[in-house]
Design an enzyme around this catalytic site. Structure first.
Site, mmCIF file in Angstrom:
data_model
loop_
_atom_site.group_PDB
_atom_site.id
_atom_site.type_symbol
_atom_site.label_atom_id
_atom_site.label_comp_id
_atom_site.label_asym_id
_atom_site.label_seq_id
_atom_site.Cartn_x
_atom_site.Cartn_y
_atom_site.Cartn_z
ATOM 1 N N ASP A 1 0.745 -1.530 0.245
ATOM 2 C CA ASP A 1 -0.055 0.303 0.060
ATOM 3 C C ASP A 1 1.033 1.101 -0.393
ATOM 4 O O ASP A 1 2.154 1.222 0.556
ATOM 5 C CB ASP A 1 -0.925 -0.136 1.191
ATOM 6 C CG ASP A 1 -2.363 -1.290 1.015
ATOM 7 O OD1 ASP A 1 -2.137 -2.108 0.080
ATOM 8 O OD2 ASP A 1 -3.296 -0.635 2.155
ATOM 9 N N ASP A 2 -0.149 2.385 -0.530
ATOM 10 C CA ASP A 2 0.424 3.929 -0.258
ATOM 11 C C ASP A 2 1.768 4.157 -1.158
ATOM 12 O O ASP A 2 1.451 5.637 -1.017
ATOM 13 C CB ASP A 2 0.937 3.963 0.860
ATOM 14 C CG ASP A 2 -0.113 4.187 2.372
ATOM 15 O OD1 ASP A 2 -0.862 3.359 1.744
ATOM 16 O OD2 ASP A 2 0.231 4.181 3.653
ATOM 17 N N HIS B 1 -6.043 3.022 -4.217
ATOM 18 C CA HIS B 1 -6.212 3.661 -2.778
ATOM 19 C C HIS B 1 -6.286 4.961 -2.513
ATOM 20 O O HIS B 1 -6.411 6.188 -1.493
ATOM 21 C CB HIS B 1 -4.916 3.192 -2.214
ATOM 22 C CG HIS B 1 -4.266 2.451 -0.765
ATOM 23 N ND1 HIS B 1 -5.373 1.862 -0.344
ATOM 24 C CD2 HIS B 1 -4.132 2.975 0.092
ATOM 25 C CE1 HIS B 1 -5.335 1.667 1.291
ATOM 26 N NE2 HIS B 1 -4.830 2.723 1.274
ATOM 27 N N HIS C 1 -5.880 9.117 0.458
ATOM 28 C CA HIS C 1 -5.468 8.799 2.011
ATOM 29 C C HIS C 1 -6.645 8.727 3.274
ATOM 30 O O HIS C 1 -5.469 8.608 4.072
ATOM 31 C CB HIS C 1 -4.641 7.927 1.885
ATOM 32 C CG HIS C 1 -4.333 6.598 2.785
ATOM 33 N ND1 HIS C 1 -4.565 6.515 4.314
ATOM 34 C CD2 HIS C 1 -3.482 5.593 3.026
ATOM 35 C CE1 HIS C 1 -3.846 5.829 5.147
ATOM 36 N NE2 HIS C 1 -3.225 4.403 4.009
ATOM 37 N N HIS D 1 4.066 -2.071 3.315
ATOM 38 C CA HIS D 1 3.927 -0.687 2.178
ATOM 39 C C HIS D 1 4.993 -0.548 2.147
ATOM 40 O O HIS D 1 5.944 -1.399 1.969
ATOM 41 C CB HIS D 1 3.315 0.461 3.657
ATOM 42 C CG HIS D 1 2.225 0.410 4.769
ATOM 43 N ND1 HIS D 1 1.813 -0.152 4.872
ATOM 44 C CD2 HIS D 1 0.945 0.555 4.428
ATOM 45 C CE1 HIS D 1 0.317 0.122 5.725
ATOM 46 N NE2 HIS D 1 -0.007 0.347 5.104
#
Length: 263
Positions: free
Chosen positions: A84-85, A135, A139, A231
């Site tokens: 993620d991210d 995503h 966020h 991540h």
């Protein structure tokens, strides 16, 4: 995975994204489990199955279920690695290298402005055979308390940014920040061919507890289900890279195989 409210990096993403986006109004546990009521967070609810085959580029969106996916397309002994991210110019290439070394494919849940800023990395992810996941733009882990128009902007603007950065390859999943799904956001994502995506194991790598602690968490919690959360952005991810080098071969030794979340 906890909600990452107050993280400095996410605050910077929010500030940057607000300058480049406009509000748009538009329209599970080793089995496929999800929340049938339409709301709630990843990791809850009874079973449901995905529908349709994934379509990587162009054309109409593939038909997918609105329920939150957790299961692996490799079956009961499958594991889904999700990242993620990112993408991040320092850490995403290192994560990609570790995945390549162990022959593992993963799902990268990208933040829209990060993808827009690093299209070469988005293309590298796709070229290596990994899958893309939306995503959102900023966020925002509280987006489940925001208006539908705001949720739409967050999801669809990120989808557009990721698709453009990839050269036309569309995200196949949607992961709400911090699990902040709503009935509306899940339906909207599914209508664009993005299966809502949960997780079963939060490695806690975001907190940087040390590579050994990250590895121990995955080993302890993998019995909870197949989808594991890591991540590749939001700070120093050297512990994540080190943990992946230990976790991936360990999972293979335990008889697991690596796949993608069900669609």
């Amino acid at each position: 995975m906890v909600r990452h409210n107050g993280r400095g990096w996410h605050g910077r993403v929010l500030a940057a994204a607000l300058g480049v986006t406009a509000v748009a109004t538009a329209a599970s546990v080793w089995t496929a489990q999800a929340d049938p009521s339409g709301g709630g967070h990843a990791g809850t609810g009874p079973s449901a199955s995905a529908a349709g085959a994934p379509g990587a580029q162009g054309g109409a969106a593939a038909k997918v279920a609105v329920t939150i996916a957790h299961a692996s397309d490799r079956g009961e002994r499958g594991v889904n690695i999700t990242i993620d991210d990112g993408p991040d110019p320092t850490w995403t290439p290192q994560v990609l290298q570790v995945l390549k070394e162990y022959g593992v494919k993963a799902t990268f849940c990208m933040v829209g402005p990060q993808a827009e800023a690093h299209p070469d990395l988005v293309k590298a992810v796709v070229a290596a055979g990994h899958r893309l996941c939306d995503h959102t733009v900023t966020h925002d882990t509280a987006m489940d308390h925001k208006s539908e128009s705001y949720q739409s902007q967050q999801i669809l603007d990120a989808e557009r940014m990721i698709t453009k950065a990839s050269g036309g390859v569309r995200p196949m999943y949607y992961r709400a920040p911090g699990g902040a799904f709503t009935p509306y956001s899940r339906s909207l994502a599914a209508s664009h061919g993005m299966r809502p995506l949960g997780w079963n194991v939060d490695s806690k790598d975001f907190e940087r507890p040390g590579a050994a602690a990250i590895v121990a968490t995955v080993k302890r919690e993998i019995s909870n289900g197949p989808t594991v959360l890591f991540h590749d952005a939001g700070g120093d991810r050297s512990q994540t890279v080190a943990a992946l080098r230990e976790v991936l071969p360990w999972l293979k030794q335990q008889g697991y195989s690596f796949g993608f979340p069900v669609r």
